[in-house]
Design a protein around this motif. Structure first.
Motif: not given
Length: 363
Positions: A91-111
């Motif tokens: 459960l802890i691993g799933f929560v960490l993976l979910w937070v990492g995938l949905t909380s960090v975002h990279r926006v490209s220069p044209q976006e």
């Protein structure tokens, strides 16, 4: 009494046969392998102590779980050494993976990234690396704001008939180029964005073409129509708060309707021929006018000289006229008293050559 017992036994025998036929595994077979149906795969091997899979012995699946867990099958979830379960770590691993995938975002220069908090607009992310609350608390929608999008009107080979200012009909095909200016307005201010832009383009085109004649629409005024449509579209979309910029309008086809296109081409060809003849007549008239103006200017100069010396001017005009008239005419000079006779040397030479005897050599 015996007959009643025999009837019950017969009923049991028939019922057992039906159950063996309905079950894909049969009744588990007998110890000697002579059962009436296929053997039960979960039962004990042949030669075991129990004859069926129901009464004696444990199944092979249970034995497999016993070997894998070491402590028996407990609720279907394996346990760690010491009897502690694995599910808290999973459960802890799933929560960490979910937070990492949905909380960090990279926006490209044209976006640009539009952030919504529980479905409501929160902020707009600029290019770079950004962090947000995990989904579904905050969600990110990335939009390319530099891509030039194109809408073709009409789609396919269909006609788009528009009424012109002189009550004629023209078949127009054009394209609209646009891109996103404000991502938050583009997402939340209008629904069905491309369809809205298409309808605004059609409205602006009809309003602009209504100010021009058919000849202007299919001829030299295309650029003016395109500029008017672009201006009108931008004003309408800004009023809607659409968050887009119109980059240009291009008219790809401007023809009469297909039903009258051939007749219209013949009329256009006749008009062009008539215009050619008019241009030739104007050019000839301009040439004659220039020639007459030149002659008039020359006469004015001669008249000015005539006023200064009338007799000399008349004599000179007479000589020039006679020279121009007699230049290409054979002349005959009559001898008069007191005038030295004229000796036509060229004529004498011609007569001498004509009268000369031809000498023929004897062989």
């Amino acid at each position: 009494m015996d007959k009643k017992i025999d009837g019950q036994a017969s009923q049991k025998t028939v019922l057992g046969s039906i159950l063996n036929m309905a079950s894909p595994w049969g009744n588990g077979g007998d110890d000697d392998g002579k059962g009436g149906g296929p053997r039960n795969p979960w039962g004990t091997p042949s030669g075991g102590s129990s004859g069926g899979g129901r009464k004696g012995g444990s199944s092979s699946l249970e034995e497999l779980f016993k070997k894998g867990t070491g402590g028996g099958f407990k609720g279907g979830i394996p346990t760690r050494p010491g009897g502690r379960p694995w599910w808290p770590i999973l459960l802890i691993g799933f929560v960490l993976l979910w937070v990492g995938l949905t909380s960090v975002h990279r926006v490209s220069p044209q976006e640009r990234g539009v952030v919504t908090l529980f479905g409501s607009y929160s902020r707009t992310m600029q290019p770079g690396l950004h962090f947000s609350l995990p989904a579904p608390i905050e969600q990110i929608t990335k939009l390319d704001v530099e891509e030039i999008r194109t809408i073709d009107i009409p789609t396919g080979e269909s006609e788009k008939l528009i009424l012109t200012g002189d009550q004629n009909i023209v078949d127009l095909a054009y394209s609209v180029r646009w891109n996103i200016k404000s991502p938050e307005l583009f997402l939340f201010q209008i629904a069905e964005q491309e369809e809205t832009i298409k309808e605004v383009a059609e409205s602006a085109m009809r309003a602009s073409v209504a100010n021009f004649t058919l000849d202007d629409t299919i001829g030299s005024e295309r650029t003016e129509i395109e500029q008017q449509v672009e201006t009108n579209m931008q004003a309408l979309l800004d009023g809607y708060g659409a968050g887009v910029v119109i980059r240009g309008i291009a008219i790809k086809k401007a023809d009469p309707p297909a039903a009258v296109n051939d007749a219209f081409k013949e009329v256009s060809a006749a008009q062009q021929t008539a215009q050619t003849y008019l241009n030739e007549a104007r050019a000839y008239a301009q040439q004659l006018t220039a020639q007459a103006q030149g002659e008039s200017a020359a006469f004015d100069k001669v008249y000015a000289e005539y006023r200064l010396a009338p007799r000399v001017t008349r004599q000179r005009m007479y000589y020039e006229t006679m020279e121009r008239v007699l230049a290409q005419v054979d002349k005959t000079i009559i001898e008069a008293d007191g005038v030295t006779p004229y000796l036509p040397l060229p004529e004498i030479k011609k007569r001498t050559q004509a009268a000369a005897p031809q000498v023929v050599e004897a062989k």
